[in-house]
Design a protein around this motif. Structure first.
Motif, PDB file in Angstrom:
ATOM      1  N   ARG A 156       0.815  -1.064   0.088  1.00 30.87           N
ATOM      2  CA  ARG A 156      -0.209  -0.214  -0.086  1.00 30.87           C
ATOM      3  C   ARG A 156       0.893   1.301  -0.045  1.00 30.87           C
ATOM      4  NH1 ARG A 156      -4.445   2.285  -1.878  1.00 30.87           N
ATOM      5  NH2 ARG A 156      -5.631   3.915  -0.237  1.00 30.87           N
ATOM      6  N   LYS A 157       1.905   0.971   0.476  1.00 31.23           N
ATOM      7  CA  LYS A 157       2.834   2.238   0.808  1.00 31.23           C
ATOM      8  C   LYS A 157       3.454   2.490  -0.649  1.00 31.23           C
ATOM      9  CE  LYS A 157       5.404   2.470   4.530  1.00 31.23           C
ATOM     10  NZ  LYS A 157       6.379   2.145   5.231  1.00 31.23           N
ATOM     11  N   GLN A 158       4.053   1.460  -1.426  1.00 28.82           N
ATOM     12  CA  GLN A 158       4.508   1.708  -2.717  1.00 28.82           C
ATOM     13  C   GLN A 158       3.179   2.157  -3.598  1.00 28.82           C
ATOM     14  OE1 GLN A 158       7.205   1.529  -3.613  1.00 28.82           O
ATOM     15  NE2 GLN A 158       7.038   1.732  -5.819  1.00 28.82           N
ATOM     16  N   GLU A 159       2.108   1.620  -3.625  1.00 28.23           N
ATOM     17  CA  GLU A 159       1.135   2.306  -4.279  1.00 28.23           C
ATOM     18  C   GLU A 159       0.849   3.964  -4.179  1.00 28.23           C
ATOM     19  OE1 GLU A 159      -3.414   0.858  -5.550  1.00 28.23           O
ATOM     20  OE2 GLU A 159      -2.932   0.853  -3.197  1.00 28.23           O
ATOM     21  N   LEU A 160       0.634   4.275  -2.844  1.00 22.10           N
ATOM     22  CA  LEU A 160       0.603   5.798  -2.739  1.00 22.10           C
ATOM     23  C   LEU A 160       1.683   6.450  -3.236  1.00 22.10           C
ATOM     24  CD1 LEU A 160      -1.464   5.462   0.752  1.00 22.10           C
ATOM     25  CD2 LEU A 160      -2.435   5.771  -1.563  1.00 22.10           C
ATOM     26  N   ARG A 161       2.940   5.849  -2.960  1.00 22.33           N
ATOM     27  CA  ARG A 161       4.055   6.606  -3.451  1.00 22.33           C
ATOM     28  C   ARG A 161       4.150   6.942  -5.016  1.00 22.33           C
ATOM     29  NH1 ARG A 161       9.026   5.860  -5.523  1.00 22.33           N
ATOM     30  NH2 ARG A 161      10.854   7.156  -4.345  1.00 22.33           N
ATOM     31  N   GLU A 162       3.526   5.848  -5.575  1.00 26.43           N
ATOM     32  CA  GLU A 162       3.674   5.993  -6.865  1.00 26.43           C
ATOM     33  C   GLU A 162       2.638   6.851  -7.571  1.00 26.43           C
ATOM     34  OE1 GLU A 162       5.871   4.682  -9.332  1.00 26.43           O
ATOM     35  OE2 GLU A 162       7.121   4.478  -7.337  1.00 26.43           O
ATOM     36  N   PHE A 163       1.337   6.828  -6.682  1.00 28.01           N
ATOM     37  CA  PHE A 163       0.351   7.916  -6.881  1.00 28.01           C
ATOM     38  C   PHE A 163       0.651   9.249  -6.614  1.00 28.01           C
ATOM     39  CE2 PHE A 163      -3.453   9.929  -5.370  1.00 28.01           C
ATOM     40  CZ  PHE A 163      -4.100  10.168  -6.694  1.00 28.01           C
ATOM     41  N   THR A 164       1.509   9.411  -5.751  1.00 28.71           N
ATOM     42  CA  THR A 164       2.050  10.851  -5.129  1.00 28.71           C
ATOM     43  C   THR A 164       3.011  11.223  -6.399  1.00 28.71           C
ATOM     44  OG1 THR A 164       1.799  10.400  -3.021  1.00 28.71           O
ATOM     45  CG2 THR A 164       3.222  12.242  -3.631  1.00 28.71           C
ATOM     46  N   LYS A 165       3.796  10.726  -6.809  1.00 32.57           N
ATOM     47  CA  LYS A 165       4.647  11.102  -8.044  1.00 32.57           C
ATOM     48  C   LYS A 165       3.932  11.304  -9.206  1.00 32.57           C
ATOM     49  CE  LYS A 165       8.255   8.256  -8.693  1.00 32.57           C
ATOM     50  NZ  LYS A 165       9.057   7.143  -8.963  1.00 32.57           N
ATOM     51  N   GLN A 166       2.598  10.934  -9.317  1.00 30.94           N
ATOM     52  CA  GLN A 166       1.961  11.101 -10.614  1.00 30.94           C
ATOM     53  C   GLN A 166       1.287  12.474 -10.279  1.00 30.94           C
ATOM     54  OE1 GLN A 166      -0.528   7.597 -10.588  1.00 30.94           O
ATOM     55  NE2 GLN A 166       0.254   7.301 -12.830  1.00 30.94           N
ATOM     56  N   ILE A 167       0.771  12.922  -9.172  1.00 29.90           N
ATOM     57  CA  ILE A 167      -0.028  14.024  -8.999  1.00 29.90           C
ATOM     58  C   ILE A 167       0.903  15.232  -8.681  1.00 29.90           C
ATOM     59  CG2 ILE A 167      -2.025  12.993  -8.496  1.00 29.90           C
ATOM     60  CD1 ILE A 167      -1.875  13.308  -5.479  1.00 29.90           C
ATOM     61  N   VAL A 168       1.996  15.012  -7.990  1.00 23.39           N
ATOM     62  CA  VAL A 168       2.762  16.112  -7.667  1.00 23.39           C
ATOM     63  C   VAL A 168       3.881  16.428  -8.918  1.00 23.39           C
ATOM     64  CG1 VAL A 168       4.588  16.907  -5.981  1.00 23.39           C
ATOM     65  CG2 VAL A 168       2.546  15.483  -5.037  1.00 23.39           C
ATOM     66  N   ARG A 169       3.902  17.509  -9.446  1.00 17.50           N
ATOM     67  CA  ARG A 169       4.634  17.444 -10.811  1.00 17.50           C
ATOM     68  C   ARG A 169       6.241  17.520 -10.243  1.00 17.50           C
ATOM     69  NH1 ARG A 169       0.765  21.708 -11.411  1.00 17.50           N
ATOM     70  NH2 ARG A 169       2.047  23.422 -10.843  1.00 17.50           N
ATOM     71  N   PRO A 170       6.622  16.556 -11.038  1.00 14.97           N
ATOM     72  CA  PRO A 170       8.416  16.296 -10.594  1.00 14.97           C
ATOM     73  C   PRO A 170       9.253  17.625 -10.967  1.00 14.97           C
ATOM     74  CG  PRO A 170       7.461  15.378 -12.845  1.00 14.97           C
ATOM     75  CD  PRO A 170       6.304  15.863 -12.023  1.00 14.97           C
ATOM     76  N   PRO A 171       9.980  17.813  -9.882  1.00  9.70           N
ATOM     77  CA  PRO A 171      10.876  19.016 -10.270  1.00  9.70           C
ATOM     78  C   PRO A 171      12.129  18.464 -11.450  1.00  9.70           C
ATOM     79  CG  PRO A 171      11.358  17.758  -8.319  1.00  9.70           C
ATOM     80  CD  PRO A 171      10.112  17.262  -8.587  1.00  9.70           C
ATOM     81  N   PRO A 172      12.713  19.567 -11.925  1.00  4.89           N
ATOM     82  CA  PRO A 172      13.752  19.015 -12.849  1.00  4.89           C
ATOM     83  C   PRO A 172      15.046  18.383 -11.929  1.00  4.89           C
ATOM     84  CG  PRO A 172      13.245  21.447 -13.147  1.00  4.89           C
ATOM     85  CD  PRO A 172      12.456  20.965 -11.877  1.00  4.89           C
ATOM     86  N   MET A 173      15.714  17.628 -12.607  1.00  4.24           N
ATOM     87  CA  MET A 173      16.749  16.871 -11.953  1.00  4.24           C
ATOM     88  C   MET A 173      17.434  17.458 -10.777  1.00  4.24           C
ATOM     89  SD  MET A 173      19.498  14.180 -13.659  1.00  4.24           S
ATOM     90  CE  MET A 173      18.252  13.449 -14.741  1.00  4.24           C
ATOM     91  N   HIS A 174      17.773  17.078  -9.909  1.00  5.47           N
ATOM     92  CA  HIS A 174      18.677  17.648  -8.767  1.00  5.47           C
ATOM     93  C   HIS A 174      17.994  18.711  -8.121  1.00  5.47           C
ATOM     94  CE1 HIS A 174      21.638  14.736 -10.223  1.00  5.47           C
ATOM     95  NE2 HIS A 174      21.860  15.576 -11.383  1.00  5.47           N
ATOM     96  N   GLN A 175      16.708  18.917  -8.249  1.00  3.09           N
ATOM     97  CA  GLN A 175      15.996  20.024  -7.340  1.00  3.09           C
ATOM     98  C   GLN A 175      15.027  19.512  -6.600  1.00  3.09           C
ATOM     99  OE1 GLN A 175      14.372  23.055 -10.251  1.00  3.09           O
ATOM    100  NE2 GLN A 175      16.503  23.615 -10.976  1.00  3.09           N
ATOM    101  N   PRO A 176      14.832  20.201  -5.494  1.00  6.22           N
ATOM    102  CA  PRO A 176      13.536  19.729  -4.613  1.00  6.22           C
ATOM    103  C   PRO A 176      12.456  19.867  -5.009  1.00  6.22           C
ATOM    104  CG  PRO A 176      14.711  21.504  -3.412  1.00  6.22           C
ATOM    105  CD  PRO A 176      15.687  21.166  -4.820  1.00  6.22           C
ATOM    106  N   ILE A 177      11.328  19.557  -4.283  1.00  3.75           N
ATOM    107  CA  ILE A 177      10.129  19.869  -4.785  1.00  3.75           C
ATOM    108  C   ILE A 177       9.478  21.196  -4.257  1.00  3.75           C
ATOM    109  CG2 ILE A 177       7.499  19.360  -4.520  1.00  3.75           C
ATOM    110  CD1 ILE A 177       8.419  16.375  -4.122  1.00  3.75           C
ATOM    111  N   ALA A 178       9.102  22.165  -5.003  1.00  2.55           N
ATOM    112  CA  ALA A 178       9.019  23.595  -4.659  1.00  2.55           C
ATOM    113  C   ALA A 178       7.721  23.793  -3.636  1.00  2.55           C
ATOM    114  CB  ALA A 178       8.591  24.474  -5.900  1.00  2.55           C
ATOM    115  N   LYS A 179       8.064  24.702  -2.626  1.00  2.00           N
ATOM    116  CA  LYS A 179       6.823  24.906  -1.736  1.00  2.00           C
ATOM    117  C   LYS A 179       6.947  26.433  -1.512  1.00  2.00           C
ATOM    118  CE  LYS A 179       9.562  23.042   1.932  1.00  2.00           C
ATOM    119  NZ  LYS A 179       9.715  21.857   2.884  1.00  2.00           N
ATOM    120  N   PHE A 180       5.909  27.145  -0.669  1.00  5.31           N
ATOM    121  CA  PHE A 180       6.216  28.493  -0.234  1.00  5.31           C
ATOM    122  C   PHE A 180       6.976  28.482   1.003  1.00  5.31           C
ATOM    123  CE2 PHE A 180       1.936  28.984  -2.629  1.00  5.31           C
ATOM    124  CZ  PHE A 180       2.249  30.245  -2.954  1.00  5.31           C
ATOM    125  N   PHE A 181       7.890  29.313   0.965  1.00  2.00           N
ATOM    126  CA  PHE A 181       8.578  29.494   2.109  1.00  2.00           C
ATOM    127  C   PHE A 181       8.119  30.431   3.218  1.00  2.00           C
ATOM    128  CE2 PHE A 181      13.039  28.699  -0.077  1.00  2.00           C
ATOM    129  CZ  PHE A 181      12.590  27.206  -0.292  1.00  2.00           C
TER     130      PHE A 181
END
Length: 260
Positions: free
Chosen positions: A5-30
């Protein structure tokens, strides 16, 4: 079973959270957000803005309560006079000029009555913009081989929603949906809205969508904002999946409240 289940939700998260460019973290408000809502009556617009502020505070982002604050989140309900969603924007729209070509294409091709995007600043290890002008790049050294050398900050977010599509939905549903589309770079649900977990992101695809942000939604946002500014996407995806599975486990353990 729980690992699966953890793997399933991890893969789903990767689909809906837009991936950042390589070597960059996921963007968020500071910094605390300042929402503005347009296209509704003043009372309804303020109710949605206030719920977005409440969500942001509850999830650890914070909200600017100054009535004169500069908006960093725009939620606009588009009237029928604006035409269908595919007519709202084009590749040449100034609102999208800051996006890379692939990001503009993603916004323009969303198959829903919504268009959403974020403005992201890429900064070096010391918090300075990584790109100065158009050609000068800063290349600081990371503290270690495993540390990303940049942070990525959302400095503004916008979501446009067809007003006709919002009819019949509650202000709470609309505010929670806007929260999920602006506090982080989320995409429309893949697979025509089919989802392995309940999420408010299904608001315009599901015939019976959630009444508010779900446990998964809250785990997703909270874990991203709990992570360090330069956490790797892989670590964030793992933390979100682990928190979501824990929330499901806790929900199963709670005794059912008998109906009156």
């Amino acid at each position: 079973m729980e690992n699966e289940r953890k793997q399933e939700l991890r893969e789903f998260t990767k689909q809906i959270v837009r991936p950042p460019p390589m070597h960059q973290p996921i963007a968020k408000f500071f910094f605390p957000v300042c929402p503005e809502v347009r296209g509704l009556t003043p009372a309804d617009a303020e109710a949605i803005a206030e719920r977005i502020r409440q969500n942001a505070r509850a999830l650890g982002i914070g909200a600017n309560d100054d009535p004169k604050c500069t908006p960093t989140i725009l939620v606009a309900f588009m009237s029928p006079a604006a035409g269908p969603p595919e007519k709202w924007l084009s590749a040449d729209s100034p609102q999208l000029a800051h996006l890379a070509a692939r990001e503009r294409e993603r916004v323009l091709c969303e198959a829903s009555p919504v268009r959403a995007w974020n403005r992201v600043e890429v900064r070096d290890f010391y918090g300075q913009p990584q790109v100065v002008g158009e050609t000068t790049f800063i290349d600081p050294q990371p503290k270690s081989k495993t540390d990303p050398i940049v942070t990525t900050e959302i400095t503004g977010a916008a979501v446009l929603i067809a007003r006709d599509a919002a009819e019949g939905l509650t202000l709470a549903q609309l505010a929670d949906y806007a929260t999920m589309r602006t506090l982080l770079g989320t995409a429309a649900l893949p697979n025509r809205g089919l989802s392995p977990v309940e999420t408010i992101l299904s608001l315009f695809e599901d015939a019976d969508p959630p009444a508010e942000m779900t446990a998964f939604d809250r785990a997703l946002v909270a874990e991203l904002y709990n992570a360090s500014r330069n956490s790797s996407p892989r670590r964030v995806y793992n933390d979100i999946a682990r928190a979501a599975v824990k929330a499901e486990r806790n929900a199963r353990a709670e005794p059912e409240v008998p109906k009156p």
